[in-house]
Scaffold this motif. Sequence first.
Motif, PDB file in Angstrom:
ATOM      1  N   ARG A  81       1.021  -1.020   0.020  1.00  0.00           N
ATOM      2  CA  ARG A  81      -0.409   0.005   0.284  1.00  0.00           C
ATOM      3  C   ARG A  81       0.996   1.328  -0.166  1.00  0.00           C
ATOM      4  NH1 ARG A  81      -5.261  -2.420   3.993  1.00  0.00           N
ATOM      5  NH2 ARG A  81      -5.513  -3.575   2.600  1.00  0.00           N
ATOM      6  N   GLU A  84       1.817   1.416  -4.076  1.00  0.00           N
ATOM      7  CA  GLU A  84       0.489   2.147  -4.912  1.00  0.00           C
ATOM      8  C   GLU A  84       0.681   3.697  -4.059  1.00  0.00           C
ATOM      9  OE1 GLU A  84      -1.949  -1.480  -5.523  1.00  0.00           O
ATOM     10  OE2 GLU A  84      -2.864  -0.004  -3.913  1.00  0.00           O
ATOM     11  N   THR A  85       0.350   4.337  -2.889  1.00  0.00           N
ATOM     12  CA  THR A  85       0.856   5.666  -3.059  1.00  0.00           C
ATOM     13  C   THR A  85       1.624   6.256  -3.656  1.00  0.00           C
ATOM     14  OG1 THR A  85      -0.518   4.462  -0.457  1.00  0.00           O
ATOM     15  CG2 THR A  85       0.524   7.190  -1.002  1.00  0.00           C
ATOM     16  N   ASP A 127      -3.977   3.814   1.390  1.00  0.00           N
ATOM     17  CA  ASP A 127      -3.343   3.956   0.116  1.00  0.00           C
ATOM     18  C   ASP A 127      -4.949   4.457  -0.945  1.00  0.00           C
ATOM     19  OD1 ASP A 127      -5.305   2.159  -0.205  1.00  0.00           O
ATOM     20  OD2 ASP A 127      -3.309   0.734  -0.905  1.00  0.00           O
ATOM     21  N   ILE A 133      -3.018   1.504   5.604  1.00  0.00           N
ATOM     22  CA  ILE A 133      -1.864   1.086   5.427  1.00  0.00           C
ATOM     23  C   ILE A 133      -1.165   0.882   7.279  1.00  0.00           C
ATOM     24  CG2 ILE A 133       0.622   1.762   4.830  1.00  0.00           C
ATOM     25  CD1 ILE A 133       0.018   3.773   2.990  1.00  0.00           C
TER      26      ILE A 133
END
Length: 214
Positions: A81, A84-85, A127, A133
């Motif tokens: 996560r 992804e962020t 995220d 997260i």
Amino acid sequence: MKPTTPAAEDYLKTIYAHTEWQPEPITPRVLATRLGIAPSSVTEMVKKLAAGGFIAHVPYGPLTLTTAGRMRATAVVRRHRLIETWLVRELGYSWDEVHDEAEVLEHAISDRLLEAINAHLGQPATDPHGDPIPAADGSTARVPAVLLADAPPGHAGTVLRVSDRDPAILRALADVGIGPGSQLTVVDTETVRLPAGELHLLASDAANAIWVSR
């Protein structure tokens, strides 16, 4: 068995994620479907993870993470996560593009780089899809939520999370500006009213991918 291989980490992460937003435990058959592999392969890995003390399991019964298994699962989820962020905020990816990239990178980057990313992003709590997260100690903070498909007509709330399982749904929601933080009111299982008053017909099965505040 120490779950240091990407395959073992994927098992633990999938088991964890299955019950993160709903209470039904995951069975080996469902796990096989989620991972897209043969049930016989799942059986062998489940035996190894159980022998290693990472899951509790009885034959034909559901799978439950032990304390050790949960810690390892949340460590992998944290990596996924945060990556992804980072991809969305810093590299211009859209929220429907990051899952597969994170699947690869979560097994490759060092702890030092991960924590540098976390610090650079300002230690984000969620995220791009609204999933929490986990902290480095495995703890998470999640606001009570209801699946949009289960919310009664007239329910008004904030979108807290959108499942990233179907990129087409993510793209359709992005096109109309619906995502974590959006305010909406449920009209029925296929229609929502946005703050300006306009009605929006949701994409097929989108109501089963959106969680809103209670």
